[in-house]
Scaffold this motif. Structure first.
Motif, PDB file in Angstrom:
ATOM      1  N   PRO A  39      -0.994  24.112  34.160  1.00  0.00           N
ATOM      2  CA  PRO A  39      -2.297  23.981  33.490  1.00  0.00           C
ATOM      3  C   PRO A  39      -2.141  23.285  32.141  1.00  0.00           C
ATOM      4  N   TYR A  40      -3.170  22.553  31.733  1.00  0.00           N
ATOM      5  CA  TYR A  40      -3.168  22.059  30.354  1.00  0.00           C
ATOM      6  C   TYR A  40      -4.147  22.931  29.553  1.00  0.00           C
ATOM      7  N   PRO A  41      -3.825  23.231  28.304  1.00  0.00           N
ATOM      8  CA  PRO A  41      -4.638  24.181  27.527  1.00  0.00           C
ATOM      9  C   PRO A  41      -5.889  23.535  26.941  1.00  0.00           C
ATOM     10  N   SER A  42      -6.938  23.447  27.728  1.00  0.00           N
ATOM     11  CA  SER A  42      -8.182  22.855  27.255  1.00  0.00           C
ATOM     12  C   SER A  42      -8.875  23.796  26.279  1.00  0.00           C
ATOM     13  N   GLY A  43      -9.770  23.235  25.492  1.00  0.00           N
ATOM     14  CA  GLY A  43     -10.469  24.028  24.495  1.00  0.00           C
ATOM     15  C   GLY A  43     -11.468  24.997  25.085  1.00  0.00           C
ATOM     16  N   ALA A  84      -5.768  16.867  25.861  1.00  0.00           N
ATOM     17  CA  ALA A  84      -5.458  17.547  24.605  1.00  0.00           C
ATOM     18  C   ALA A  84      -5.783  16.656  23.412  1.00  0.00           C
ATOM     19  N   GLU A  85      -5.505  15.368  23.542  1.00  0.00           N
ATOM     20  CA  GLU A  85      -5.781  14.443  22.439  1.00  0.00           C
ATOM     21  C   GLU A  85      -7.281  14.284  22.212  1.00  0.00           C
ATOM     22  N   GLN A  86      -8.040  14.153  23.289  1.00  0.00           N
ATOM     23  CA  GLN A  86      -9.490  13.997  23.143  1.00  0.00           C
ATOM     24  C   GLN A  86     -10.119  15.226  22.485  1.00  0.00           C
ATOM     25  N   TYR A  87      -9.656  16.400  22.892  1.00  0.00           N
ATOM     26  CA  TYR A  87     -10.186  17.628  22.296  1.00  0.00           C
ATOM     27  C   TYR A  87      -9.871  17.666  20.802  1.00  0.00           C
ATOM     28  N   SER A  96      -1.234  19.160  17.879  1.00  0.00           N
ATOM     29  CA  SER A  96      -0.198  20.204  17.873  1.00  0.00           C
ATOM     30  C   SER A  96      -0.781  21.557  17.508  1.00  0.00           C
ATOM     31  N   ASN A  97      -1.860  21.549  16.722  1.00  0.00           N
ATOM     32  CA  ASN A  97      -2.517  22.807  16.362  1.00  0.00           C
ATOM     33  C   ASN A  97      -3.466  23.276  17.456  1.00  0.00           C
ATOM     34  N   THR A  98      -4.226  22.326  18.023  1.00  0.00           N
ATOM     35  CA  THR A  98      -5.227  22.727  19.013  1.00  0.00           C
ATOM     36  C   THR A  98      -4.589  23.246  20.288  1.00  0.00           C
ATOM     37  N   ILE A  99      -3.444  22.676  20.690  1.00  0.00           N
ATOM     38  CA  ILE A  99      -2.834  23.159  21.939  1.00  0.00           C
ATOM     39  C   ILE A  99      -2.282  24.578  21.766  1.00  0.00           C
ATOM     40  N   ILE A 100      -1.830  24.910  20.567  1.00  0.00           N
ATOM     41  CA  ILE A 100      -1.368  26.276  20.320  1.00  0.00           C
ATOM     42  C   ILE A 100      -2.552  27.230  20.350  1.00  0.00           C
ATOM     43  N   GLU A 101      -3.630  26.860  19.654  1.00  0.00           N
ATOM     44  CA  GLU A 101      -4.832  27.696  19.645  1.00  0.00           C
ATOM     45  C   GLU A 101      -5.355  27.915  21.064  1.00  0.00           C
ATOM     46  N   ASN A 102      -5.446  26.817  21.815  1.00  0.00           N
ATOM     47  CA  ASN A 102      -6.008  26.900  23.166  1.00  0.00           C
ATOM     48  C   ASN A 102      -5.100  27.678  24.112  1.00  0.00           C
ATOM     49  N   MET A 702     -16.946  23.556  40.009  1.00  0.00           N
ATOM     50  CA  MET A 702     -17.184  23.965  38.622  1.00  0.00           C
ATOM     51  C   MET A 702     -16.555  22.957  37.659  1.00  0.00           C
ATOM     52  N   SER A 703     -17.317  22.627  36.616  1.00  0.00           N
ATOM     53  CA  SER A 703     -16.822  21.695  35.611  1.00  0.00           C
ATOM     54  C   SER A 703     -17.643  21.858  34.343  1.00  0.00           C
ATOM     55  N   LYS A 704     -16.970  21.786  33.213  1.00  0.00           N
ATOM     56  CA  LYS A 704     -17.668  21.874  31.940  1.00  0.00           C
ATOM     57  C   LYS A 704     -18.718  20.774  31.829  1.00  0.00           C
ATOM     58  N   SER A 705     -18.380  19.575  32.309  1.00  0.00           N
ATOM     59  CA  SER A 705     -19.308  18.450  32.217  1.00  0.00           C
ATOM     60  C   SER A 705     -20.562  18.669  33.046  1.00  0.00           C
ATOM     61  N   LYS A 706     -20.479  19.576  34.029  1.00  0.00           N
ATOM     62  CA  LYS A 706     -21.641  19.869  34.877  1.00  0.00           C
ATOM     63  C   LYS A 706     -22.381  21.125  34.396  1.00  0.00           C
TER      64      LYS A 706
END
Length: 927
Positions: A39-43, A84-87, A96-102, A702-706
């Motif tokens: 998994p990638y740690p999305s926001g 991760a970069e877009q978020y 580097s901060n957002t991926i730890i938080e997420n 299911m999708s956040k965009s939807k």
């Protein structure tokens, strides 16, 4: 009675963590390695669709532990890459901060579901102690070539020795070009010329190629990141553009990737997807002589499935990424026009509709018609997916060729009549297609201008990304020659920069102030002192996210090793992944990359398995209703859905997803709330029908965009984690998609309360030591046998049905006996670990239930069923006979033949045959 799930679940989650219950070490037990796709740690955190695979793996991991296995069930985060970069860009924080938080949010959610992950082995692809080894592996790939004789990768030094000795006339290797030189010539080449030649053999190489370019995302995309001509992430337009890129020569492994599918246990559909991606096919290769040669190159090799159509050929196409596309016009006045065409950017979406191309001014000779010249065009019309580099145009047979011929006024020739007999060739006339094909191939072979050939659709993977948040590629350029950073100086750390937005096709790393390599002192220094003598520029593109996710399954085996990526003893113990679980969307790109990476490491002797995964299970999707409204394209106007097909001034629309909370009864949109939630549409005009504005609902992924995701936090806060786990598994078979319907969760909640009630009377825990009845034992052991079979086939929904049935049966019998209820707790434990741990503790156990063996089935308690066979003699019924359902076929036959009634009816007749249809009938034939 209800049990207090909040108190109980929290207590056992703390217990598991405090006592390191799920931490795994190598031991003498049989191993079983279970893995979820990275998994990638999305926001946005997890939604219930994500949970489906994690719960599936957890149930099987818990079950396997109780069957005596040492289970590895690790988790980590695919934390490099575009999402991760877009978020981070959206939030204004550093990735580097957002991926730890997420990731902390992910971990909290996963723990609340009761997942038995070994968090001690957690890893991040974006941590330098991990990507150090990704960089090391890239360097090894760069310094390797693929020997077709042995079908394996070898160090590039062996190839150089071969060149020094024999030249490449004796080399059978995968390469970009076909250089021919002897050892004397090789020794006379300059260093730059030698390195240029070696770059055509290296498994990691630089080449100018047509790529999928997304300006809105500012980066190159892989084919599997594009849907219908647009980026899968964000839905932005994607274009074809020529760029200098790093590539990985995955095509060299095409045959091994095909053969390896036989070693993987998985669904036929997944194997078909993999097979289609690799695209192995057998056809005919034909060498066409170029009228105006390009240097020493005087032939073009083209591939076709239909050599019998050769007399209908009127043109050939080279795609813009064909090695000769930029060179084919050297001699002619068309050269600049061709260069302009091959360097232009064009939309994938538009190119599927519009035919484009350009005449090169060059020709090939027809191999069978003396002096007939066939024009060469360069076109992208035939190469949308980068699969086709050259194409034989036969417009009298193939529709796409016909459209191209009509566009450019090229001759169209019919080759066969309506009876499929050849009509346009002196020596093929009257032959059918198969006869013509065989004859053409024989002539090609005889004249040494072609023959049968195996072709693969798979292309070398583009490895460059024009993004900041990725592994730095450990390469510096010495007079334009790529050189690797010394491995003892790894990792090459990703530099800190203030602005990591993309820069019009270039990586944000060009903003890094200290991004040059001091070759003498072997360290990173300021860009301002680059002199191309001792100080050289470092590669600014980063690796794609699939680089880190192509080998993470190996690192889990030895995640804390700082000396090497994997200790041999640990690799020999865990070997490979026994069960790999993930969504079908990763069934092509990711699996191809991971399998290639694994095979390369095997070739170089660092691991011992040909395939990384023994069994792959694709879970289906959980579907949820979404809602869309219609917006007029190019205008700030919305129309109600019922007006779509009515006559009005508007002709084209786009669907805009809206949050389901904005939808009233009968699919009516709350316009005022929508405007507040989506201020960009505050001034929009809404055209109503019958005084209201209608949307359209549909069931989809299911999708956040939807705006249709269901947060698991809300579910387990309301019902508890065990109810969530069982509900998701009860929805249907693991590998099928199923709709989410929260109304049905109450049924699972009631079941859990019933189960709890088996052990309690008036809220007091009560269990008796009274010996169970035969009926109670029969019910229990019948369930044990069935559930064990279901567990091995991943039939979770039917397993839960069996648990519901036995619970109701025991309630009817008012059974609260230890010898029945204790194993029953163990049966439900993989599905509902919290309630089972609580009951296990109340049963007097002081160790986690996970340490106890799965209940053993005892056949003596299973009710014996009898089967009644009608006994026929020459088709006429004579008597009936009952047999135990466990009796073998041979035993039944022997008993019937020795039966007194059989002997009586046969008397002196001659027995011909006894026909037995299991569980149905026995027919004795005689004469």
């Amino acid at each position: 009675m209800e049990y207090n799930f909040r108190e109980i679940e929290k207590r056992w989650q703390i217990y598991w963590k405090k006592n390191h219950v799920f931490h795994t070490k190598e031991n003498k037990k049989r191993k079983y390695y279970i893995l979820n796709m990275f998994p990638y740690p999305s926001g946005t955190g997890l939604h219930v669709g994500h949970c489906l695979g994690y719960i599936t793996s957890d149930i099987y991991a818990r079950y396997k532990r109780t069957k005596g296995y040492n289970v590895l069930n690790p988790i980590g985060f695919d934390s490099f890459g575009l999402p991760a970069e877009q978020y981070a860009i959206q939030t204004g924080k550093h990735p580097s901060n957002t991926i730890i938080e997420n990731s902390h949010r992910y971990k909290k959610q996963m723990n609340k579901i009761g997942l038995s992950f070994d968090w001690n082995r957690k890893l991040y692809t974006s941590h330098s102690d991990y990507y150090r080894w990704t960089q090391w592996m890239f360097i090894q790939i760069f310094h390797s070539w693929y020997d077709k004789n042995t079908e394996k990768a070898k160090p590039i030094n062996l190839l150089i020795k071969e060149f020094n000795k024999n030249g490449n006339n004796f080399i059978n290797a995968s390469c970009t070009s076909n250089y021919k030189f002897d050892s004397k010539t090789w020794n006379l080449l300059s260093l730059h010329e030698k390195e240029s030649i070696l770059l055509d053999y290296r498994l990691a190489f630089l080449a100018k190629n047509t790529v999928n370019w997304c300006p809105d995302l500012g980066t190159v995309l892989a084919n599997d990141e594009i849907k219908n001509g647009k980026s899968e992430r964000g839905g932005f337009p994607v274009y074809k553009k020529k760029m200098l890129q790093w590539h990985i020569r995955i095509s060299a492994y095409a045959e091994r990737l095909m053969k390896g599918l036989n070693l993987i246990e998985t669904s036929p559909s997944l194997k078909k997807l993999q097979s289609n991606w690799i695209g192995k096919s057998i056809g005919t290769s034909i060498f066409f002589k170029i009228i105006y040669p390009i240097g020493k190159i005087n032939h073009i090799e083209l591939f076709t499935y239909h050599p019998e159509m050769i007399f209908g050929m009127t043109f050939i196409i080279l795609s813009t990424d064909h090695p000769l596309s930029d060179k084919i016009s050297y001699h002619s006045s068309h050269y600049q026009n061709v260069l302009t065409y091959t360097s232009q950017v064009f939309s994938i979406e538009e190119n599927t509709k519009n035919i484009s191309g350009i005449f090169t001014g060059n020709y090939v000779f027809h191999p069978f018609i003396r002096n007939k010249r066939i024009p060469i065009y360069v076109s992208n019309f035939f190469s949308i997916n980068n699969h086709i580099q050259s194409f034989i145009g036969i417009p009298g047979y193939e529709e796409k060729s016909k459209k191209f011929a009509q566009k450019f006024g090229i001759e169209i020739i019919k080759i066969f009549d309506f009876n499929q007999k050849c009509i346009n060739s002196n020596f093929l006339n009257g032959l059918n297609r198969q006869q013509a094909k065989e004859k053409i191939i024989k002539i090609l072979i005889k004249n040494k201008i072609g023959g049968m050939k195996i072709n693969y659709k798979i292309r070398d993977a583009i490895f460059s990304r024009q993004r900041y948040w990725g592994e730095p590629i450990p390469i510096y350029f010495k007079n334009k020659i790529p050189k690797t950073i010394p491995v003892d100086k790894l990792p090459l750390f990703l530099p800190k920069i203030e602005n990591y937005h993309p820069i019009n096709g270039k990586s944000p790393l060009i903003r890094a102030k200290n991004w040059a390599w001091d070759e003498k002192n072997m360290k990173i220094v300021s860009n301002t002192i680059i002199d191309n003598k001792y100080i050289f520029p470092i590669e600014t593109n980063t690796m794609p996210s699939w680089a880190g996710s192509s080998w993470y399954f190996l690192r889990y085996m030895d995640v804390h090793n700082h000396q090497f990526f994997l200790d041999k003893k640990k690799e020999n113990y865990w070997k490979n992944v026994d069960l790999y679980i993930g969504g079908s969307e990763h069934s092509t790109g990711h699996l191809i990359y991971a399998r290639f990476w694994n095979k390369f490491l095997l070739d170089r002797g660092w691991i011992t398995s040909e395939e990384p995964f023994k069994k792959i299970l694709n879970q289906g999707m959980i579907l949820s209703y979404s809602a869309t409204i219609l917006k007029v394209i190019g205008e700030n106007t919305f129309i109600s859905y019922g007006l779509k097909n009515k006559k009005h001034a508007y002709s084209s629309f786009q669907e805009i997803y809206v949050d389901l909370s904005l939808i009233k009864k009968n699919n009516e949109l709350d316009i005022n709330r929508f405007k507040k939630l989506r201020p960009e549409f505050y001034s929009s005009i809404f055209i109503l029908e019958r005084g209201i504005f209608l949307c359209k609902k549909k069931l989809e992924k299911m999708s956040k965009s939807k705006y249709n995701v269901i947060n698991p936090d809300d579910i387990y806060e309301k019902y508890g984690s065990d109810v969530l786990r069982i509900y998701e598994m009860f929805l249907g078979p693991i590998n099928q998609s199923k709709p989410w319907d929260e109304k049905k969760i109450n049924g699972i909640k009631n079941f859990i309360n019933k189960f709890w009630g088996l052990f309690h009377k008036n809220e007091i825990f009560q269990i008796t030591e009274i010996h169970p009845t035969l009926q109670e034992f029969q019910i229990l052991h019948s369930t044990i046998k069935k559930i064990q079979n279901k567990m091995e086939s991943f039939s979770w929904n039917t397993s839960i049905s069996l648990l519901m049935i036995i619970t109701n049966q025991l309630i009817t019998l008012k059974c609260n006996k230890r010898k029945i209820l204790e194993p029953l707790v163990q049966l439900i434990a993989p599905f509902a670990p919290h309630i089972s741990e609580e009951l296990w503790y109340k049963l007097g156990k002081r160790k986690s239930i996970i340490y106890y063996d799965f209940p053993v089935f005892n056949s003596k308690y299973v009710m014996i069923k009898e089967i009644t066979y009608p006994i026929l003699f020459n088709g006429k019924l004579k008597f009936l006979e009952k047999f135990d359902n466990r009796t073998s076929i041979e035993e039944i036959k022997n008993k019937i033949l020795s039966h007194p009634k059989t002997k009586f009816f046969l008397k002196k007749k001659i027995l011909k045959k006894l026909i037995l249809i299991p569980k149905k009938v026995i027919n004795i034939l005689f004469q």
